[in-house]
Design a protein around this motif. Structure first.
Motif, PDB file in Angstrom:
ATOM      1  N   LYS A   1      11.887  -5.676   1.109  1.00  0.00           N
ATOM      2  CA  LYS A   1      11.100  -4.404   0.525  1.00  0.00           C
ATOM      3  C   LYS A   1      11.221  -3.185   1.498  1.00  0.00           C
ATOM      4  O   LYS A   1      11.080  -1.807   0.622  1.00  0.00           O
ATOM      5  CB  LYS A   1       9.105  -5.065  -0.004  1.00  0.00           C
ATOM      6  CG  LYS A   1       9.519  -6.123  -0.802  1.00  0.00           C
ATOM      7  CD  LYS A   1       8.315  -6.643  -1.729  1.00  0.00           C
ATOM      8  CE  LYS A   1       8.872  -7.632  -3.155  1.00  0.00           C
ATOM      9  NZ  LYS A   1       7.615  -8.523  -2.885  1.00  0.00           N
ATOM     10  N   ALA A   2      10.494  -3.268   2.371  1.00  0.00           N
ATOM     11  CA  ALA A   2       9.803  -2.053   3.588  1.00  0.00           C
ATOM     12  C   ALA A   2      11.269  -1.072   3.401  1.00  0.00           C
ATOM     13  O   ALA A   2      11.392   0.265   3.590  1.00  0.00           O
ATOM     14  CB  ALA A   2       8.386  -2.463   4.424  1.00  0.00           C
ATOM     15  N   VAL A   3      11.939  -2.031   3.609  1.00  0.00           N
ATOM     16  CA  VAL A   3      13.473  -1.138   4.146  1.00  0.00           C
ATOM     17  C   VAL A   3      14.046  -0.058   2.702  1.00  0.00           C
ATOM     18  O   VAL A   3      14.300   0.707   2.896  1.00  0.00           O
ATOM     19  CB  VAL A   3      14.504  -1.651   4.296  1.00  0.00           C
ATOM     20  CG1 VAL A   3      15.895  -1.304   4.150  1.00  0.00           C
ATOM     21  CG2 VAL A   3      14.624  -3.011   5.603  1.00  0.00           C
ATOM     22  N   VAL A   4      13.528  -0.935   1.591  1.00  0.00           N
ATOM     23  CA  VAL A   4      14.241  -0.684   0.142  1.00  0.00           C
ATOM     24  C   VAL A   4      13.105   1.074  -0.413  1.00  0.00           C
ATOM     25  O   VAL A   4      13.505   1.965  -0.292  1.00  0.00           O
ATOM     26  CB  VAL A   4      13.665  -1.503  -1.136  1.00  0.00           C
ATOM     27  CG1 VAL A   4      13.917  -0.585  -2.556  1.00  0.00           C
ATOM     28  CG2 VAL A   4      15.112  -2.222  -0.792  1.00  0.00           C
TER      29      VAL A   4
ATOM     30  N   LYS B   1       1.344   9.687   3.928  1.00  0.00           N
ATOM     31  CA  LYS B   1       0.769   8.109   4.423  1.00  0.00           C
ATOM     32  C   LYS B   1       1.464   6.473   4.312  1.00  0.00           C
ATOM     33  O   LYS B   1       1.759   5.939   5.228  1.00  0.00           O
ATOM     34  CB  LYS B   1      -0.865   7.633   3.530  1.00  0.00           C
ATOM     35  CG  LYS B   1      -1.462   6.988   4.195  1.00  0.00           C
ATOM     36  CD  LYS B   1      -2.890   6.687   3.473  1.00  0.00           C
ATOM     37  CE  LYS B   1      -3.677   5.193   3.382  1.00  0.00           C
ATOM     38  NZ  LYS B   1      -4.934   5.062   2.703  1.00  0.00           N
ATOM     39  N   ALA B   2       2.028   6.815   2.969  1.00  0.00           N
ATOM     40  CA  ALA B   2       3.261   6.358   2.698  1.00  0.00           C
ATOM     41  C   ALA B   2       4.568   5.840   4.064  1.00  0.00           C
ATOM     42  O   ALA B   2       4.912   5.456   4.422  1.00  0.00           O
ATOM     43  CB  ALA B   2       4.518   6.139   1.303  1.00  0.00           C
ATOM     44  N   LYS B   3       4.697   7.084   4.353  1.00  0.00           N
ATOM     45  CA  LYS B   3       6.013   6.686   5.258  1.00  0.00           C
ATOM     46  C   LYS B   3       5.443   6.884   6.779  1.00  0.00           C
ATOM     47  O   LYS B   3       5.960   5.180   7.644  1.00  0.00           O
ATOM     48  CB  LYS B   3       6.460   8.534   6.139  1.00  0.00           C
ATOM     49  CG  LYS B   3       7.051   8.831   6.577  1.00  0.00           C
ATOM     50  CD  LYS B   3       7.704  10.106   7.220  1.00  0.00           C
ATOM     51  CE  LYS B   3       8.730   9.806   8.415  1.00  0.00           C
ATOM     52  NZ  LYS B   3       8.966  11.835   8.536  1.00  0.00           N
ATOM     53  N   THR B   4       4.219   6.586   7.060  1.00  0.00           N
ATOM     54  CA  THR B   4       3.210   5.860   8.244  1.00  0.00           C
ATOM     55  C   THR B   4       3.217   4.762   7.623  1.00  0.00           C
ATOM     56  O   THR B   4       3.436   3.608   8.732  1.00  0.00           O
ATOM     57  CB  THR B   4       2.151   6.925   8.290  1.00  0.00           C
ATOM     58  OG1 THR B   4       2.087   8.103   8.274  1.00  0.00           O
ATOM     59  CG2 THR B   4       1.679   5.740   9.828  1.00  0.00           C
ATOM     60  N   LEU B   5       2.665   4.412   6.874  1.00  0.00           N
ATOM     61  CA  LEU B   5       3.066   2.925   6.366  1.00  0.00           C
ATOM     62  C   LEU B   5       4.136   2.097   6.394  1.00  0.00           C
ATOM     63  O   LEU B   5       4.162   0.630   6.992  1.00  0.00           O
ATOM     64  CB  LEU B   5       1.819   2.783   4.977  1.00  0.00           C
ATOM     65  CG  LEU B   5       0.668   3.425   5.244  1.00  0.00           C
ATOM     66  CD1 LEU B   5       0.217   3.531   3.038  1.00  0.00           C
ATOM     67  CD2 LEU B   5      -0.481   1.900   6.137  1.00  0.00           C
ATOM     68  N   LEU B   6       4.794   2.604   5.934  1.00  0.00           N
ATOM     69  CA  LEU B   6       6.746   1.594   6.171  1.00  0.00           C
ATOM     70  C   LEU B   6       6.861   1.826   7.607  1.00  0.00           C
ATOM     71  O   LEU B   6       7.834   1.131   7.851  1.00  0.00           O
ATOM     72  CB  LEU B   6       7.245   2.426   4.957  1.00  0.00           C
ATOM     73  CG  LEU B   6       7.302   2.664   3.785  1.00  0.00           C
ATOM     74  CD1 LEU B   6       8.186   3.773   3.052  1.00  0.00           C
ATOM     75  CD2 LEU B   6       7.388   1.143   3.661  1.00  0.00           C
ATOM     76  N   ASP B   7       6.344   2.510   8.009  1.00  0.00           N
ATOM     77  CA  ASP B   7       7.262   2.739   9.351  1.00  0.00           C
ATOM     78  C   ASP B   7       6.619   1.904  10.164  1.00  0.00           C
ATOM     79  O   ASP B   7       6.901   1.010  11.013  1.00  0.00           O
ATOM     80  CB  ASP B   7       6.995   4.212  10.329  1.00  0.00           C
ATOM     81  CG  ASP B   7       7.899   5.122   9.941  1.00  0.00           C
ATOM     82  OD1 ASP B   7       8.290   4.648   9.724  1.00  0.00           O
ATOM     83  OD2 ASP B   7       7.537   6.427  10.181  1.00  0.00           O
TER      84      ASP B   7
ATOM     85  N   LEU C   1       1.068  -1.265   0.346  1.00  0.00           N
ATOM     86  CA  LEU C   1       0.149   0.117   0.510  1.00  0.00           C
ATOM     87  C   LEU C   1       1.204   1.237  -0.350  1.00  0.00           C
ATOM     88  O   LEU C   1       0.288   2.313  -0.909  1.00  0.00           O
ATOM     89  CB  LEU C   1      -0.760   0.285   1.091  1.00  0.00           C
ATOM     90  CG  LEU C   1      -1.480   1.349   1.346  1.00  0.00           C
ATOM     91  CD1 LEU C   1      -2.877   1.496   0.219  1.00  0.00           C
ATOM     92  CD2 LEU C   1      -2.847   0.702   2.502  1.00  0.00           C
ATOM     93  N   ALA C   2       2.098   1.336   0.577  1.00  0.00           N
ATOM     94  CA  ALA C   2       2.768   2.306   0.898  1.00  0.00           C
ATOM     95  C   ALA C   2       3.697   2.257  -0.259  1.00  0.00           C
ATOM     96  O   ALA C   2       4.046   3.653  -1.280  1.00  0.00           O
ATOM     97  CB  ALA C   2       4.049   1.795   1.883  1.00  0.00           C
ATOM     98  N   THR C   3       3.803   1.564  -1.269  1.00  0.00           N
ATOM     99  CA  THR C   3       4.649   1.529  -2.843  1.00  0.00           C
ATOM    100  C   THR C   3       3.088   2.950  -3.770  1.00  0.00           C
ATOM    101  O   THR C   3       4.789   3.026  -4.309  1.00  0.00           O
ATOM    102  CB  THR C   3       4.692   0.188  -3.538  1.00  0.00           C
ATOM    103  OG1 THR C   3       5.408  -0.356  -2.657  1.00  0.00           O
ATOM    104  CG2 THR C   3       5.482   0.470  -4.373  1.00  0.00           C
TER     105      THR C   3
END
Length: 579
Positions: free
Chosen positions: A457-460, A440-446, A427-429
């Motif tokens: 993938k999350a780290v990348v 929102k992407a930043k929050t999802l990745l965190d 979803l963040a991608t």
């Protein structure tokens, strides 16, 4: 007087020619049956009085069986149809009925081939011809009480493939009623969302009555988790089974574990379990397509090539060898060949999810996005709990600038498969593609990294976000933390890029070197090293320019073109079934 090895009751001389055909069929002499029955049927056509109706029925069935054995399915269907017509006429005009085979064969008491078996063989022909509707029609014509377990099993599989889930469930349950240890029927029910407890209740009597079957209820529970997409509990449950002494080193359980680790994004453990399974069974084919993909993704193309050759030596009639070879071509950027190999795999097994992903990815990279979408959608239909199928489809949407469709799909996956590190990252991608949804992407990745700090993938994606914000020190800390317990080419390369940005050239060079040692084909790492070398040798710049002038710009232009293609590939490769 000589006697047949298959007939101790009657001398060969007193046997009819049809009985000889039947005995050759029972002995597996298919080519002989085909020749003789063909000649006899011609004789019957020229002189209808030569054979009785029951004898003609038998000749047609045995001739059709020999054609089936020779894989001439259309011809076999034609002869089976004629046989059934003959049997219908026989039933109307004769009182001769099939015997149990205990009585001697006489004109009054013929051991006739089963009409039910003839219809089953016809259905097999239709499935080989990919005429599933005709197969269902012929089996549906058999009254329920006369259906054997194998007929119900075939019907269940055909119904499932046709999307007739209720009928499929009924047929699978009928199989279990007759054969309570039919494990594939159990898997069929679980795949159709039948509760594990309900399925277990259908086997409870046999579990309690037979020693050493107590593991079966746990096995059912494990695969119930598999089919609901609960990978973590499925892994834990199968591990508990695999550790039991009686089931230790079971190839099927190891293969299931490998596939589950793959779905959960734990590629390291997935490869480990696949390696254990193939060490135990060097002729293993199932799951080797996923194993080949994982090796290809890690840049181990030589190992992929060797695996493909080994699988082709085992069987070229399964999809897996073609998929493995296709992965080698795909990661060698030979997309046209990968497309052909994927199509060949699908031709052999239309239910091969990995083949659909391979072909879809090849089509996408060749710019044929709409065709690729069709393949990814079919993969989702076959494997609704596999995230990589959705990833491929979403990448197609993004490639065609259909961000809205990508967002809808990513949200659906998030709701359907639950909030885990993989769905959050997916979803963040999509959110990263729209400037409005960057936060929102930043929050999802965190959230994803809180659940799984080592999820590549999350780290990348988090590193990509930090790079946009030019927060290189934060990115370096993130990447170092991710690399503390694992080694990955992409992470080392990105760390090298971040170190260059903060002028840590020597360590950046080290990171590029590590990345290339993991994947010698990684063009971006090679490009980074080449730029570093040029920057470290400014005194040689004039000489290099002179050399470039003498040699012309053709070679440099080719290199830049290669880098451009590599950059495009690097952006796209993560979505090819990547876990």
């Amino acid at each position: 007087v000589q006697r047949s090895a298959f007939s101790v009751r009657r001398p060969v001389g007193s046997m009819s020619v049809v009985e000889h055909v039947r005995e050759m069929a029972a002995a597996g002499l298919h080519s002989n049956v085909r020749l003789l029955s063909g000649l006899l049927l011609t004789m019957s056509g020229n002189n209808p009085e030569l054979f009785s109706p029951s004898q003609k029925y038998q000749l047609l069935v045995y001739h059709a069986d020999s054609l089936f054995h020779d894989k001439e399915y259309r011809n076999a269907v034609s002869k089976y149809t004629m046989a059934l017509q003959q049997k219908k006429a026989l039933s109307k005009t004769s009182k001769v009925r099939p015997s149990t085979g205990n009585a001697a064969s006489t004109p009054q008491s013929q051991c006739l081939p089963s009409e039910i078996e003839v219809k089953y063989k016809m259905a097999e022909c239709y499935t080989m011809l990919k005429q599933d509707k005709d197969a269902i029609a012929i089996l549906d014509g058999i009254p329920s009480r006369q259906r054997t377990p194998k007929i119900n099993m075939m019907l269940a599989n055909l119904y499932k493939k046709a999307g007739q889930e209720r009928s499929s469930v009924t047929s699978y349950k009928e199989v279990l009623r007759q054969c309570p240890l039919a494990l594939d029927a159990i898997l069929g029910l679980l795949s159709l969302s039948v509760k594990g407890a309900e399925v277990a209740s259908m086997t409870i009597n046999v579990i309690q009555s037979i020693p050493n079957l107590d593991w079966l209820s746990v096995w059912i529970k494990a695969y119930a988790f598999v089919h609901t997409g609960d990978n973590t509990r499925a892994i834990n449950t199968i591990c508990s089974l695999e550790k039991k002494s009686l089931l230790r080193d079971n190839v099927d359980l190891l293969g299931s574990l490998a596939d589950l680790y793959f779905r959960a994004g734990d590629n390291k453990n997935s490869i480990l379990k696949f390696e254990q399974a193939q060490m135990l069974d060097p002729y293993l084919i199932k799951g080797m397509d996923v194993y080949g993909y994982l090796l290809a993704r890690e840049g181990r193309l030589e190992d992929v090539e060797n695996l493909g050759c080994r699988l082709f030596n085992i069987s070229d009639q399964h999809a897996e060898p073609w998929v493995v070879s296709g992965c080698h071509s795909f990661y060698s950027k030979r997309y046209s060949r990968a497309l052909y190999l994927g199509a060949k795999a699908i031709q052999l097994n239309s239910n091969s999810v990995q083949a659909l992903l391979l072909k879809g990815a090849a089509l996408r990279n060749m710019g044929r996005v709409q065709e690729a979408i069709i393949h990814f959608r079919e993969a989702i239909r076959l494997a609704p709990c596999r995230l990589d199928c959705y990833e491929g489809l979403i990448e197609c949407y993004l490639a065609s600038n259909s961000i809205r469709e990508a967002m809808v799909m990513a949200n659906n996956v998030y709701k359907t498969l639950g909030a885990n590190a993989q769905t959050l990252t997916l979803l963040a991608t999509v959110c990263l593609e729209d400037p409005v949804t960057q936060e929102k992407a930043k929050t999802l990745l965190d959230k994803a990294l809180t659940q799984r700090p080592d999820y590549i993938k999350a780290v990348v994606k988090k590193a990509e976000l930090l790079s946009r914000e030019q927060k290189y020190e934060d990115g370096i800390a993130l990447l170092r933390n991710a690399l503390a317990n694992q080694s990955d080419c992409v992470l080392h390369r990105i760390l090298g890029d971040f170190l260059v940005a903060v002028n840590e050239y020597q360590e950046a060079m080290d990171q590029y070197s590590i990345a290339l040692s993991l994947d010698p084909n990684d063009q971006k790492s090679l490009e980074g090293m080449q730029k570093m070398e040029k920057e470290e040798s400014p005194t040689d710049a004039t000489q290099e320019e002179d050399v470039d002038d003498m040699e012309g710009s053709g070679e440099e232009g080719d290199l830049e073109g290669s880098d451009s293609e590599a950059a495009q590939w690097a952006d796209q490769e993560q979505w090819f079934g990547m876990q």
